[in-house]
Design a protein around this motif. Structure first.
Motif, short mmCIF file in Angstrom:
data_model
loop_
_atom_site.label_atom_id
_atom_site.label_comp_id
_atom_site.label_asym_id
_atom_site.label_seq_id
_atom_site.Cartn_x
_atom_site.Cartn_y
_atom_site.Cartn_z
N GLU A 135 0.91 -1.11 0.01
CA GLU A 135 0.05 -0.03 0.04
C GLU A 135 0.85 1.24 0.11
OE1 GLU A 135 -2.60 -0.23 3.26
OE2 GLU A 135 -4.28 -1.24 2.33
N GLN A 136 1.95 1.10 0.88
CA GLN A 136 2.89 2.44 0.84
C GLN A 136 3.50 2.78 -0.56
OE1 GLN A 136 5.40 1.23 4.09
NE2 GLN A 136 4.68 2.49 5.60
N VAL A 137 3.95 1.42 -1.03
CA VAL A 137 4.77 1.75 -2.41
C VAL A 137 3.67 2.32 -3.55
CG1 VAL A 137 5.87 0.42 -4.35
CG2 VAL A 137 6.37 0.04 -1.97
N VAL A 138 2.46 1.56 -3.51
CA VAL A 138 1.30 1.95 -4.52
C VAL A 138 1.17 3.52 -4.15
CG1 VAL A 138 -0.74 1.75 -5.20
CG2 VAL A 138 0.56 -0.24 -5.10
N GLU A 139 0.91 3.84 -3.00
CA GLU A 139 0.53 5.10 -2.84
C GLU A 139 1.50 6.12 -3.15
OE1 GLU A 139 -0.25 7.48 1.30
OE2 GLU A 139 -1.61 6.22 0.96
N PHE A 140 2.73 5.78 -2.73
CA PHE A 140 3.80 6.87 -3.16
C PHE A 140 4.05 6.78 -4.70
CE2 PHE A 140 8.15 7.15 -4.56
CZ PHE A 140 8.50 8.21 -3.86
N MET A 141 3.81 5.89 -5.41
CA MET A 141 4.02 6.10 -6.84
C MET A 141 2.92 6.82 -7.45
SD MET A 141 5.42 2.13 -7.98
CE MET A 141 5.46 2.51 -9.55
N LEU A 142 1.75 6.42 -6.91
CA LEU A 142 0.29 7.26 -7.60
C LEU A 142 0.72 8.81 -7.37
CD1 LEU A 142 -2.33 4.85 -7.04
CD2 LEU A 142 -1.29 5.27 -9.05
N TYR A 143 0.83 9.00 -6.16
CA TYR A 143 0.89 10.52 -5.78
C TYR A 143 2.18 11.34 -6.62
CZ TYR A 143 -2.75 10.75 -2.26
OH TYR A 143 -3.72 10.54 -1.59
N LEU A 144 3.21 10.80 -6.65
CA LEU A 144 4.26 11.10 -7.46
C LEU A 144 3.71 11.47 -9.04
CD1 LEU A 144 7.76 11.18 -6.36
CD2 LEU A 144 7.23 11.02 -8.91
N LEU A 145 3.15 10.38 -9.46
CA LEU A 145 2.85 10.51 -11.04
C LEU A 145 1.84 11.49 -11.22
CD1 LEU A 145 2.60 6.46 -11.53
CD2 LEU A 145 4.13 8.14 -12.64
#
Length: 928
Positions: A135-145
């Motif tokens: 969840e942390q990795v997915v959230e980090f990637m989506l917000y930065l994208l």
């Protein structure tokens, strides 16, 4: 997906990751350093996007290469972002199996094709449930994208969820069909692909094809169900990119291929078909990339305001008879036609290879023996050839295929159509001169079974344009305006189909005269050939009617028409616009109008033929062009001319006719006092009694009597004319200069379009002006609230409470920019002193805009000219206004100097108004 050239000029993933690593090793990663990390990613993304655009606009990369390059760029950004997330932002020393994920590109991203402003669809594939680390990795990637400015569609699913959802939802199933491993756990992705293929794809092939074809049909219906629309949607429209993708989805689903060239090895497409697919796809991608870059957003419609810019960017230059934008749009329409051809080819092959699986593709498959019809086989209810050499042995059989299908009411098997296209080269000069070939063609054209569908098949197979090369020149040809909805070939076939519909009584309700007349013509064959050839010479430069008559003179004998029929066709083609021009531009109450028109037509037979040709031509221009007003004018011209040609009313002396009309009016006013009748009859000058029908003259009398009995200085009467589908507004008030242009301004501000106006000044100094108006839908202006508002505005304008020119200026400042602004319509003022014995006729051509009629009529007022009648016609963005005028003494204007000043004043009024209309709109205080 082909490898992108010079990838390192776009982005170097390892270098980007190294830059990020160097930064983090020095600064560390935390919330405070996130903006700098984002800045590094933004710089890399911007540099890559700029290089991709530079290549494209410099001509170094095609459309297909450009969308693949952008997909590559986003691949590398996403991969780097993932590695940064798991290495620096949310590191885990020894991730468990449940913390392994696969990044999967789906949708267009999965196909490896991303237009400049397209969304990015990513699936985070999990082995089981989501863990806190994932969840942390997915959230980090989506917000930065998202912070990078990318539009990201995303989902997080396990393999079980993917299989379950794909089984229930066709949209999800289609997006997963394009799934492409992007980064992360490859074994996990392979497991997903295996289960998806076995559990979802394998058992549902025919059902998927059915669903995709149904989805395509519904999409076409929403988009207008025609390849030939004025402003096509390059992505979703008929013949657009989505249609190509649908074809490939079906093939991929059934054959598991990843490239269109793989379908050649599978025997699904020929090498030629695959090349056509690739060329069509590249052209559409190229147009779409230009469109995205030009708009700066994900725009998919080829609107008028971008068509010219796209043509310039793609280096389509003007040629004789065709502008660059028209050449560009012709290429687009021909490409859309190619997509349709490929659809039929693919469906035919899929049907043949999937016969054991009943589906929509095989709905005509009956099994068992095939029956024979005139040398052809019948497969289900579709006609096909016995072998691939059928047309080589007998080329005329190409035409016979379509003829027999029409005669027996059969469809044509796509394989036979495919073979016909493959043998088009056999339609050569000898073929075209063959009497049997021409007999077959004309028989199809005039068939009592209906020619429309057969002509469409001939055209889409390329046979039509090959057999009649002059027709081939107009295939896919459009006109850059808002009036002509269809390409010339589409318009022509629609006109022929409408002609057949007139014969069948399909239009009896709104075209009753044509429905009756069409059965009285002597040469049905000449009429059909004239409709076929009426626009054959468009796009050649010069008058297409004159040039078309020359083409007809050459083609008619070849078609087997005799000398008399050939002469008739040539005359009809040359004069096919005559009847509409006279009906819509001239005063039909002027006897000379009828006399001049009759002198050109010369015979009742030609008049009948011309009427039917005219209504078919107008009706085929577009779905909203034909209306009751035009129908009424054409009927009126037809009957008046037929009376003249038959020796009707014109044998009577003018004064005798006026006396008869007055006597009949007096008889109808029998309840009036005798002196009141005499007083009324003295009001009207001679021409007034011949300008209106008897019912209208009686109604005028009642309007005037009511106004005078009630002491009204202004009286407005409203009547809905159902025969002409207009609302008739009659104004009785004191005559004064500028009355017409004030009325025009009031009506313009109320959204009413004046289509006809008759201005009468009575002997008592009162004006009796009648305006025929319509709403924006070209129908009678009969909404009660709108009508009440209109009448109030007219009254306020005529009594001086409202200044129309000020309101028009204010309306312009508030209005949204008109879609007609993108068109240049050179203004023209044509003055004709021969069209009428009593009036000077002035025709004005200009771009349609709010206030145009007001500007023009105001110029007439300033020149001291009297407007007796006006006929207003709109053709898309172009307006043609015709005025019958006299000077201040009630005479025609015959002074060359005065005529020159009239022309200059009108052109100046148009130019000033045009400059005002094109000026940037003022912002309101609220907007500021």
């Amino acid at each position: 997906m082909r490898k992108v050239r010079r990838q390192r000029d776009i982005i170097v993933r390892k270098a980007l990751l190294r830059t990020l690593g160097d930064f983090v090793s020095w600064e560390g990663y935390a919330t405070r350093t996130r903006p700098k990390v984002l800045g590094i990613f933004k710089k890399a993304l911007a540099a890559g996007e700029a290089e991709i655009r530079r290549r494209f606009e410099a001509g170094e990369a095609s459309g297909t290469e450009t969308v693949q390059a952008r997909s590559f760029l986003i691949d590398q950004i996403v991969r780097t972002l993932h590695d940064f997330a798991v290495t620096y932002a949310h590191p885990v020393a020894n991730p468990s199996k449940s913390e392994q994920i696969a990044l999967v590109a789906i949708g267009g991203f999965g196909r490896g094709t991303l237009a400049p402003h397209s969304d990015i669809d990513i699936m985070f594939l999990l082995p089981y449930r989501t863990t806190p680390h994932v969840e942390q990795v997915v959230e980090f990637m989506l917000y930065l994208l998202w912070d990078l400015g990318l539009k990201v569609g995303h989902s997080t699913r396990s393999i079980d969820e993917c299989v379950r959802l794909a089984g229930r939802d066709m949209t999800i199933r289609t997006s997963l069909l394009d799934a492409r491993w992007l980064w992360g756990d490859q074994d996990l992705f392979r497991d997903f692909r295996k289960r998806f293929a076995q559990e979802v794809v394998a058992p549902t092939g025919p059902a998927f094809v059915d669903a995709k074809l149904t989805e395509r049909d519904e999409r076409h219906e929403r988009m207008g169900d025609s390849r030939y629309v004025l402003e096509p949607n390059i992505k979703e429209g008929k013949g657009g990119l989505r249609d190509l993708q649908t074809l490939f989805w079906m093939a991929k689903y059934l054959y598991g291929v990843d490239d269109v060239m793989d379908l050649v090895d599978k025997g699904v497409l020929s090498a030629s078909d695959a090349r056509h697919f690739t060329r069509a796809e590249n052209f559409l991608w190229t147009v779409r990339c230009h469109l995205h870059y030009l708009a700066g957003r994900p725009e998919e419609r080829l609107t008028f305001d971008v068509q010219t810019s796209l043509a310039e960017r793609m280096e389509y230059t003007d040629r004789k008879g065709l502008g660059g934008v028209e050449r560009f749009m012709k290429h687009y329409f021909l490409t859309a036609k190619t997509v349709g051809d490929l659809t039929r080819v693919l469906c035919a092959v899929l049907e043949d290879q999937q016969k054991k699986k009943p589906s929509r593709l095989a709905r005509f498959w009956l099994g068992g023996a095939k029956r024979t019809v005139e040398g052809f086989h019948v497969d289900g209810d579709r006609l096909t050839v016995e072998d691939d050499e059928a047309f080589a042995a007998d080329p005329i059989k190409i035409l016979r295929l379509f003829s027999e299908a029409q005669r027996h009411d059969l469809d044509i098997h796509p394989n036979a159509l495919r073979l016909a296209r493959a043998n088009l080269r056999r339609i050569d000069g000898k073929f075209r001169r063959d009497p049997e070939a021409n007999r077959l063609f004309i028989d199809m054209l005039i068939s009592k079974r209906g020619p429309g569908e057969t002509l469409k098949r001939l055209n889409e197979a390329g046979v039509f344009g090959r057999f009649v090369p002059d027709f081939g020149r107009v295939v896919g040809q459009m006109q850059y305006d808002m009036y002509h909805v269809y390409t010339v070939d589409e318009h022509t076939i629609r006109a022929i189909d409408i002609l057949y519909g007139v014969e069948q009584g399909r239009y009896a309700e709104d075209m009753p005269v044509s429905t009756n007349v069409v059965h009285d013509v002597s040469s049905r064959r000449a009429l059909y050939v004239a409709v076929l050839l009426h626009d054959i010479a468009k796009g050649r430069g010069g008058d297409h009617s004159e040039l078309g008559a020359e083409v007809a003179k050459k083609l008619c004998p070849r078609f087997g028409l005799d000398a008399e029929e050939t002469e008739t066709v040539c005359w009809l083609v040359k004069n096919h616009l005559l009847m509409s021009r006279v009906a819509f531009k001239r005063n039909l109450d002027d006897v000379k109008t009828i006399q001049d028109f009759a002198a050109t037509v010369q015979s009742p037979e030609r008049l009948k033929l011309l009427l039917v040709l005219t209504v078919a031509d107008i009706r085929a221009v577009g779905p909203t062009v034909w209306n009751g007003w035009k129908a009424g004018l054409l009927r009126e011209l037809y009957f008046r001319t037929m009376d003249h040609l038959s020796g009707g009313f014109t044998v009577e002396e003018r004064d005798m006719r006026i006396r008869r009309v007055k006597d009949e009016v007096a008889r109808r006013l029998v309840k009036w006092p005798g002196d009141a009748i005499d007083e009324h009859l003295a009001r009207g000058r001679g021409v007034y009694w011949l300008a209106y029908d008897l019912d209208t003259l009686v109604r005028h009398a009642e309007i005037i009597r009511k106004a005078e009995s009630e002491g009204r200085a202004l009286h407005i009467d409203v009547r809905h004319d159902t025969d002409h589908d207009v609302t008739e507004v009659t104004v009785y008030t004191a005559d004064h200069p500028g009355l017409f242009h004030r009325m025009a301004g009031a009506m313009s501000l109320s959204g009413a379009s004046i289509v006809d106006a008759r201005v009468t000044t009575l002997a008592n100094g009162m004006a009796l002006d009648t305006f025929a108006i319509q709403d924006a839908r070209h129908s009678a202006y009969n909404d009660e609230r709108q009508l009440a508002s209109l009448l109030k505005r007219i009254e306020d304008t005529l009594t001086g409470k409202v200044r129309a020119h000020k309101e028009i200026a204010a309306a312009h400042d508030k209005a949204m920019p008109s879609r007609t602004r993108v068109f240049e319509v050179p203004p023209r003022v044509l003055i004709d002193n021969a069209a009428s014995r009593t009036h000077t006729v002035i025709e004005i051509n200009a771009r349609d805009r709010v206030g145009l009629l007001h500007d023009v009529t105001e110029a007439f007022t300033k020149l001291g000219l009297q407007i007796a009648s006006a006929r207003i016609s709109t053709y898309g963005e172009r307006v043609v206004d015709v005025f019958y005028i006299k000077d201040v003494y009630g005479l025609k204007v015959d002074s060359d100097d005065k005529l020159r000043r009239i022309r200059e004043s009108l052109l100046n009024a148009i130019a000033v108004g045009e400059k005002r209309a094109r000026a940037p709109q003022k912002k309101s205080a609220a907007a500021e």
